[in-house]
Design an enzyme around this catalytic site. Structure first.
Site, short mmCIF file in Angstrom:
data_model
loop_
_atom_site.label_atom_id
_atom_site.label_comp_id
_atom_site.label_asym_id
_atom_site.label_seq_id
_atom_site.Cartn_x
_atom_site.Cartn_y
_atom_site.Cartn_z
N TYR A 142 33.65 -4.55 -23.72
CA TYR A 142 33.89 -5.51 -22.65
C TYR A 142 34.50 -6.80 -23.19
CZ TYR A 142 31.45 -3.15 -18.81
OH TYR A 142 31.08 -2.29 -17.81
N LYS A 187 26.46 7.01 -29.86
CA LYS A 187 27.39 8.12 -30.09
C LYS A 187 27.67 8.12 -31.59
CE LYS A 187 30.10 11.44 -28.62
NZ LYS A 187 29.56 12.71 -28.10
N ASP A 219 26.02 11.42 -24.41
CA ASP A 219 26.33 12.56 -23.53
C ASP A 219 25.05 13.34 -23.23
OD1 ASP A 219 26.30 13.23 -26.24
OD2 ASP A 219 28.02 14.59 -26.13
N ASP A 243 26.38 0.51 -18.86
CA ASP A 243 27.01 0.39 -17.54
C ASP A 243 27.01 1.75 -16.85
OD1 ASP A 243 28.56 -0.73 -15.42
OD2 ASP A 243 30.32 0.27 -16.28
N ASP A 247 24.32 3.32 -13.56
CA ASP A 247 24.77 3.83 -12.26
C ASP A 247 24.16 5.21 -12.02
OD1 ASP A 247 26.38 1.63 -11.62
OD2 ASP A 247 27.96 2.92 -10.80
C1 IPM Z 1 27.72 -3.91 -13.46
C2 IPM Z 1 29.10 -3.88 -12.91
C3 IPM Z 1 29.99 -4.78 -13.76
C4 IPM Z 1 30.02 -4.23 -15.16
C5 IPM Z 1 31.43 -4.92 -13.22
C6 IPM Z 1 31.44 -5.40 -11.79
C7 IPM Z 1 32.26 -5.82 -14.10
O1 IPM Z 1 29.60 -2.59 -12.84
O2 IPM Z 1 27.09 -4.99 -13.45
O3 IPM Z 1 27.23 -2.86 -13.88
O4 IPM Z 1 30.81 -3.33 -15.47
O5 IPM Z 1 29.23 -4.71 -15.97
MN MN Z 2 28.20 -1.08 -13.49
#
Ligand code: IPM
Ligand code: MN
Length: 353
Positions: A142, A187, A219, A243, A247
């Site tokens: 990032y 990884k 993975d 990240d 999700d």
């Molecule tokens: C998160 C989001 C952010 C990230 C984006 C919006 C930049 O997906 O907080 O997980 O990738 O960190």
């Molecule tokens: Mn995210």
């Protein structure tokens, strides 16, 4: 306690859920005799439109002068569909993390009994799943050196020992407070940066003899998380892997609208839902305020205000049990409640305790 809270409502459904979060903070402070002062500040697309910067200096200053930031969401499709846009709302979020030194992002994944049927996974797999993902937030790809032209592009996944040590310390300490099981996700079979992570973790592990530390390739971790989510207690991983995995983790609960997070480090901590700005729902009073409200619980807990945090969690659970739910988690035939109604019900519950 005297609390100064910066309120960054941001874009899309941000302002709607932010209002409910603020109301819950006020109700709890009122109940427990804390004084609280809120300061609103702009960020994201809203701030780009107003001053051309998604995390303006004034917002930074308000954050710095506060004890905590209650953040909602940023993002607007008009930027997503314009690859040439010079500034993007998301850059505001990244700038906030970097400037406030928020290197540790704590993302708990929990299930709610009454919502198990909403999980895409079978109830017997997700029942009792309860883990925390600790994502490194200010390093890696990032923020590493980037380059892009029409024929070549790269992002650098740079980590220093100091960056790795400080996030691992947070993770080991977290594991000590929970079921004492830490999974370091990397990884290391391919990436040099991961090999350093693993080396540092292996050096630190003997200092935490009560913690069972294991190492898992990302993975494999992605697979294990849906095959056997109960395996995990505390996961620690680098920015990009964190990240992606969080999700995935959020699906386990059945709705992204339920999961809060805390970002902590050297500066003012930030408490925010893990979901985004859901532009399509803006102004429709349908967004679930629970992730924002649960991030309020994390805020109180951060200041060791445990009873305050518990009351928020109890109120959230009561609202779910009473079927006071936003449409995406409402049971069939259940009454319609909007963002505002769910928030008000929870505030009332708190007032009546
Ligand atoms: C998160 C989001 C952010 C990230 C984006 C919006 C930049 O997906 O907080 O997980 O990738 O960190
Ligand atoms: Mn995210």
């Amino acid at each position: 306690m005297n609390l100064k809270i910066a309120v960054l409502a941001g874009d899309g459904i941000g302002p709607e859920i932010s209002r409910q979060g603020v109301a819950v903070v006020s109700a709890v402070c009122n109940k427990f005799g804390h004084s609280v002062v809120f300061k609103n500040a702009i960020c994201g697309a809203d701030a780009i439109d107003k001053v051309g910067d998604p995390f303006p200096e004034e917002t930074f200053n308000i954050c710095k002068e506060s004890d905590a930031v209650l953040f909602s969401a940023v993002g607007n499709p008009k930027y997503d569909n314009d690859p040439s846009a010079k500034v993007r709302p998301e850059q505001g979020l990244l700038a906030m993390r970097k400037k406030l030194g928020l290197f540790a992002n704590i993302r708990p994944v929990q299930t709610f009994k009454s919502l198990l049927h909403l999980s895409p996974l079978r109830a017997d797999i997700v029942t009792g799943a309860d883990f925390v993902c600790i994502r490194e937030l200010t390093g890696g790809m990032y923020f590493g050196e980037k380059y892009q032209d029409d024929n070549k592009a790269y992002d650098t996944n740079l980590y220093t020992r100091a960056e790795i040590e400080r996030i691992l310390k947070v993770a080991f300490d977290y594991a000590m407070k929970r079921r004492r099981h830490l999974t370091v996700v990397d990884k290391a079979n391919v990436l040099a940066s991961s090999r350093l992570w693993r080396k540092v973790a292996q050096e630190m592990a003997p200092n935490y003899p009560e913690v069972t530390t294991d190492y898992m390739y990302v993975d494999n971790a992605a697979m294990r998380m849906i095959q056997e989510p109960r395996f995990f207690d505390v996961i620690v991983t680098e920015n990009t892997f964190g990240d992606i995995l969080t999700d995935e983790g959020s699906c386990i609960s059945g709705s992204m609208g339920l999961l809060p997070s805390a970002s902590t480090g050297t500066g003012t901590p930030v408490f925010e839902p893990i979901h985004g700005s859901w532009p399509q729902a803006t102004g429709k009073n349908i967004a679930n305020p629970l992730a924002q409200i649960l991030s309020v619980a994390m805020l109180f807990e951060h200041f060791n205000l445990i009873d305050e945090g518990n009351l928020v969690r109890q109120a959230v659970n009561a609202s779910l049990d009473a079927n006071v739910r936003t449409p995406e988690i409402q049971v069939e035939g259940g009454a319609k409640y909007g963002t505002v109604e769910v928030g008000e019900w929870i505030v009332n519950y708190i007032n009546n305790q």
